[in-house]
Scaffold this motif. Sequence first.
Motif: not given
Length: 395
Positions: A172, A261, A259
């Motif tokens: 991430c 979280p 990405y």
Amino acid sequence: MAAITSKQVQVPHGPEAKLVNLMAPVEQRAALVASCNKRFELSDRNACDVELLCVGAFSPLEGFLPKEEYESVVNDMRLTNGLLFGLPIVLDTNSEDIVPGDTVLLSYQGQDLAVMNVTSKYTPNKPLECLKCYGTSSLEHPAVQMVAMERGKYYLGGPIKGLALPTRVFPCATPSEVRATLPANQDVLAFQCRNPIHKAHYELFIRALDAPNVREGAVCLVHPTCGPTQDDDIPGVVRFRTYEVLKEETANPRLRWAYLPYSMHMAGPREAIQHMIIRKNYGCTHFIIGRDMAGCKSSISGKDFYGAYDAQEMANKHAGELNMQTVPSLNIAYTEEKGYVTADVAKAENLHVLNLSGTKFRQMLRAGEDIPEWFAFKSVVAVLREQIQTAPPRH
């Protein structure tokens, strides 16, 4: 055009326009751990919030909200200084032992993530929180159920210092890392999703790059949430694999992939604001927003909790204050005659539209049937077929 810094990228959220970094210097971490008099095990959702606080995704926050800030965000969607903030960032507990003045070591699955100085401990008004943030206090809403049944009795507030980021099977990138990949002095569109990307989704964000309020040369940050979400959603690890194979299959230079979280609340309009603030901190100037964004249905009646355009209206209302622009996602349809076109074109030209529901798609995956290439990417189908055939049956 959104405001830019001297480095020619979008300014972070907050009056100081500064990207927060709560990670403690390496040489200070042992002393921080030694200063703790309590230990606290984080839930999956808590760990996502700790990570996002530490890397500055929730800038300008420097910790979990104390009571007065929590109440301000719940009631007014603003911090006490007037700054817009979509949803309260809180740390919940059932512990009677932790009290203000404690220094608490926050751990997650055997890993020490952060140290928190507890300045506030309070009993939240959960029905009011749910009513204000989610528009309902009914347990039929997944986030209301989460607040009522997963979260503890108390909330803790106070600043944190990061020791490490959670060890995840997917990387991430932090806001500063994502910003380093973005072109200078250029529009950056954010595409938020929590499901695998099929061809209609891909058409949405590719076409958004040509929207009237987007400059030529813009890029799109495809930024899926990979934290906990609704129980029936595809697991984050599997979603990550679908994005990785799609990134490779499309190899589009106008896209950036990262990405997030973040644990979804399915809060509709309020979540749209939260997502815009987060993506602003990652360097985005524009936010692609679709119909019923972050919406959900009653677990009993199946009725939608939000109107189709509630999130868009909320986002448009506050876009200027957030120093961002919105790009409504087009209503795309696949036609036999012309492939993907807007629904308006399909209707005006009386084209034959093909549809495939999510339920039917999953049935075809389970049965090993061929999936139409107009609907889904082959690489994504392969990942999903493997997951759906090896997953234990739902009861």
